[in-house]
Design a protein around this motif. Structure first.
Motif, PDB file in Angstrom:
ATOM      1  N   SER A 123      -6.429   5.539   5.704  1.00  0.00           N
ATOM      2  CA  SER A 123      -7.136   4.505   6.521  1.00  0.00           C
ATOM      3  C   SER A 123      -7.119   4.288   8.074  1.00  0.00           C
ATOM      4  O   SER A 123      -8.045   4.425   8.758  1.00  0.00           O
ATOM      5  CB  SER A 123      -6.536   2.891   6.064  1.00  0.00           C
ATOM      6  N   TYR A 132       0.912  -1.241   0.125  1.00  0.00           N
ATOM      7  CA  TYR A 132       0.021   0.046  -0.023  1.00  0.00           C
ATOM      8  C   TYR A 132       0.921   1.333  -0.076  1.00  0.00           C
ATOM      9  O   TYR A 132       1.896   1.281   0.655  1.00  0.00           O
ATOM     10  CB  TYR A 132      -0.832   0.058   1.345  1.00  0.00           C
ATOM     11  N   GLU A 177       0.516   7.053   1.839  1.00  0.00           N
ATOM     12  CA  GLU A 177      -0.808   7.802   1.818  1.00  0.00           C
ATOM     13  C   GLU A 177      -2.188   7.111   2.057  1.00  0.00           C
ATOM     14  O   GLU A 177      -3.107   7.507   2.944  1.00  0.00           O
ATOM     15  CB  GLU A 177      -1.064   8.843   0.431  1.00  0.00           C
ATOM     16  N   LYS A 178      -2.267   5.826   1.359  1.00  0.00           N
ATOM     17  CA  LYS A 178      -3.487   5.095   1.766  1.00  0.00           C
ATOM     18  C   LYS A 178      -3.422   4.551   3.215  1.00  0.00           C
ATOM     19  O   LYS A 178      -4.341   4.421   3.741  1.00  0.00           O
ATOM     20  CB  LYS A 178      -3.524   4.029   0.782  1.00  0.00           C
TER      21      LYS A 178
END
Length: 101
Positions: A62, A54, A57-58
Motif C-alpha cells: 500500500s 494487516y 506485506e500488505k
C-alpha cells in the motif's frame, strides 16, 4: 542512605538498563506514530482498520502504491513519497501483523 553492596548495585544497574531497553524497543518509531495518527480504532474505527490487523506485506504494498501512483488528496502519498524501499519494509514490519508460520 546506606551504601549498596557492589554485587547488588551491579544487579540493580543491569535490571534498570534491561527495563529501559525493553521500554525503548516497544516505543513506536516516529514514522509509525505518523501512521497511527489515522490508523487507530479510536480515531477512524469505521473507515480504517488498525494496522496490526494487516499483514506487513500488505502495508508495504500500500505504501509503495501510494508513493508510485499517488491518488489526489491522499495523506498516505504525502508520507510515502519520501520513503525508501528499506524504510517502507521496516515500517511495515513494525506496524503489521506477523506473517503466518
Amino acid at each position: 542512605m546506606l551504601p549498596l553492596r557492589p554485587d547488588l548495585a551491579a544487579l540493580l544497574t543491569a535490571l534498570l538498563l534491561a527495563a529501559g531497553n525493553a521500554v525503548a524497543s516497544e516505543a513506536p518509531s516516529p514514522l509509525a506514530l505518523s501512521c497511527q495518527g489515522c490508523h487507530q480504532p479510536a480515531v477512524n474505527a469505521g473507515t480504517m482498520l488498525a494496522l496490526n490487523r494487516y499483514p506487513a506485506e500488505k502495508i508495504a504494498a500500500s505504501l509503495k502504491a501510494a508513493r508510485e501512483e499517488p491518488q489526489p488528496g491522499s495523506i498516505m502519498a504525502r508520507f510515502a513519497q519520501y520513503l525508501t524501499d528499506a524504510e517502507i519494509a521496516a515500517l511495515a514490519a513494525e506496524l503489521g501483523s506477523p506473517a503466518p508460520p
